[in-house]
Design a protein around this motif. Structure first.
Motif, PDB file in Angstrom:
ATOM      1  N   ALA A  57      -4.076 -21.168  77.149  1.00  0.00           N
ATOM      2  CA  ALA A  57      -3.687 -19.810  76.764  1.00  0.00           C
ATOM      3  C   ALA A  57      -3.065 -19.825  75.374  1.00  0.00           C
ATOM      4  CB  ALA A  57      -2.679 -19.244  77.767  1.00  0.00           C
ATOM      5  N   LEU A  58      -3.193 -18.715  74.653  1.00  0.00           N
ATOM      6  CA  LEU A  58      -2.511 -18.539  73.371  1.00  0.00           C
ATOM      7  C   LEU A  58      -1.108 -18.030  73.678  1.00  0.00           C
ATOM      8  CD1 LEU A  58      -2.449 -18.385  70.264  1.00  0.00           C
ATOM      9  CD2 LEU A  58      -3.379 -16.067  70.466  1.00  0.00           C
ATOM     10  N   VAL A  59      -0.104 -18.743  73.184  1.00  0.00           N
ATOM     11  CA  VAL A  59       1.289 -18.361  73.426  1.00  0.00           C
ATOM     12  C   VAL A  59       1.823 -17.531  72.260  1.00  0.00           C
ATOM     13  CG1 VAL A  59       3.634 -19.238  73.774  1.00  0.00           C
ATOM     14  CG2 VAL A  59       1.693 -20.394  74.856  1.00  0.00           C
ATOM     15  N   SER A  60       1.571 -17.989  71.016  1.00  0.00           N
ATOM     16  CA  SER A  60       2.078 -17.242  69.864  1.00  0.00           C
ATOM     17  C   SER A  60       1.396 -17.687  68.579  1.00  0.00           C
ATOM     18  CB  SER A  60       3.593 -17.436  69.718  1.00  0.00           C
ATOM     19  OG  SER A  60       3.896 -18.786  69.435  1.00  0.00           O
ATOM     20  N   VAL A  61       1.494 -16.823  67.580  1.00  0.00           N
ATOM     21  CA  VAL A  61       1.100 -17.161  66.220  1.00  0.00           C
ATOM     22  C   VAL A  61       2.424 -17.353  65.487  1.00  0.00           C
ATOM     23  CG1 VAL A  61      -0.029 -16.372  64.109  1.00  0.00           C
ATOM     24  CG2 VAL A  61      -1.021 -15.821  66.351  1.00  0.00           C
ATOM     25  N   GLU A  62       2.679 -18.586  65.068  1.00  0.00           N
ATOM     26  CA  GLU A  62       3.965 -18.923  64.464  1.00  0.00           C
ATOM     27  C   GLU A  62       3.995 -18.661  62.964  1.00  0.00           C
ATOM     28  OE1 GLU A  62       6.822 -20.163  66.146  1.00  0.00           O
ATOM     29  OE2 GLU A  62       5.623 -19.353  67.800  1.00  0.00           O
ATOM     30  N   GLU A  80      -0.617 -21.306  61.884  1.00  0.00           N
ATOM     31  CA  GLU A  80      -0.123 -22.162  62.960  1.00  0.00           C
ATOM     32  C   GLU A  80       0.014 -21.346  64.238  1.00  0.00           C
ATOM     33  OE1 GLU A  80       3.991 -24.402  64.059  1.00  0.00           O
ATOM     34  OE2 GLU A  80       3.178 -24.766  62.053  1.00  0.00           O
ATOM     35  N   ILE A  81      -0.561 -21.889  65.308  1.00  0.00           N
ATOM     36  CA  ILE A  81      -0.472 -21.232  66.614  1.00  0.00           C
ATOM     37  C   ILE A  81       0.148 -22.189  67.626  1.00  0.00           C
ATOM     38  CG2 ILE A  81      -2.458 -19.724  66.218  1.00  0.00           C
ATOM     39  CD1 ILE A  81      -4.099 -21.633  68.040  1.00  0.00           C
ATOM     40  N   VAL A  82       0.646 -21.614  68.704  1.00  0.00           N
ATOM     41  CA  VAL A  82       1.081 -22.403  69.846  1.00  0.00           C
ATOM     42  C   VAL A  82       0.182 -22.005  71.003  1.00  0.00           C
ATOM     43  CG1 VAL A  82       2.934 -22.883  71.489  1.00  0.00           C
ATOM     44  CG2 VAL A  82       3.466 -22.568  69.060  1.00  0.00           C
ATOM     45  N   ILE A  83      -0.500 -23.002  71.558  1.00  0.00           N
ATOM     46  CA  ILE A  83      -1.259 -22.792  72.779  1.00  0.00           C
ATOM     47  C   ILE A  83      -0.512 -23.513  73.889  1.00  0.00           C
ATOM     48  CG2 ILE A  83      -3.485 -22.577  71.606  1.00  0.00           C
ATOM     49  CD1 ILE A  83      -4.090 -25.484  72.635  1.00  0.00           C
ATOM     50  N   ARG A  96       1.177 -27.303  69.417  1.00  0.00           N
ATOM     51  CA  ARG A  96       1.011 -26.608  68.134  1.00  0.00           C
ATOM     52  C   ARG A  96      -0.272 -27.078  67.472  1.00  0.00           C
ATOM     53  NH1 ARG A  96       5.310 -23.843  66.032  1.00  0.00           N
ATOM     54  NH2 ARG A  96       7.208 -24.057  67.244  1.00  0.00           N
ATOM     55  N   LEU A  97      -1.057 -26.118  66.986  1.00  0.00           N
ATOM     56  CA  LEU A  97      -2.272 -26.432  66.234  1.00  0.00           C
ATOM     57  C   LEU A  97      -2.231 -25.663  64.920  1.00  0.00           C
ATOM     58  CD1 LEU A  97      -4.966 -26.244  69.064  1.00  0.00           C
ATOM     59  CD2 LEU A  97      -3.944 -28.292  68.070  1.00  0.00           C
TER      60      LEU A  97
END
Length: 142
Positions: A57-62, A80-83, A96-97
Motif C-alpha cells: 500500500a502507499l502510505v505517504s508522499v514524503e 520520495e514515497i513510503v509504502i 522508503r523508495l
C-alpha cells in the motif's frame, strides 16, 4: 400482490454489478508480477501475487522536488514515497523508495518492488499536493 416501483428495479439492476465488484475477493485478483506499472493510491492495497498473502500500500508522499514542466532545471529532481507491505494479516512494514535517487526498488519476500513514477507530475513550482491526489506507479517482478 405488491409491485416493485420501476425506479427501484432500475436502480437495483444498475448498481448490482458495482456492489459485486466492491465485495469481490481480492485473493481472486490477477497477479501483477509481470513488471508492468500498477497504480497504487493512498490507503489502497495491491496484491502483487494475486492473493491476500502479500499486500503493498502507499502510505505517504514524503517529498516531491521533481522539476516542474514550466521550469528549466539542472536535474530532474526526486520524489520520495513510503509504502508498506504485509504478509497475510501480519503488521504493515514501512519502506522508503525514491524516484530519481536510490533506493528506487526493494526486494520483499522474493518480489522486487520498483518505484516507476508518481502522478500528477508538477506543472509549476510549489508545495506538496494533498496526499490523496497522488498515485504511485509501482512494478513488481519475481
Amino acid at each position: 400482490m405488491r409491485t416493485v416501483p420501476r425506479w427501484l428495479l432500475v436502480a437495483t439492476v444498475l448498481t448490482a454489478p458495482l456492489a459485486a465488484a466492491c465485495h469481490a475477493n481480492p485473493s481472486e485478483a490477477t497477479p501483477v508480477l509481470n513488471g508492468a506499472s500498477q497504480a497504487v493510491r493512498l490507503g489502497r492495497e495491491v496484491h502483487p501475487t494475486g492473493t491476500d498473502a502479500f499486500r503493498v500500500a502507499l502510505v505517504s508522499v514524503e517529498q516531491d522536488s521533481r522539476c516542474p514542466r514550466s521550469v528549466v532545471c539542472v536535474s530532474a529532481g526526486t520524489a520520495e514515497i513510503v509504502i508498506a507491505y504485509r504478509f497475510g494479516m501480519g503488521p504493515m512494514v514501512p519502506v522508503r523508495l525514491r524516484w530519481g535517487a536510490a533506493p528506487r526498488d526493494t526486494l520483499i519476500g522474493g518480489v522486487r518492488v520498483i518505484f516507476d513514477s508518481l502522478t500528477p507530475y508538477p506543472s509549476v513550482p510549489g508545495p506538496l499536493l494533498p496526499q490523496d491526489r497522488y498515485t504511485a506507479w509501482l512494478s513488481f517482478k519475481q
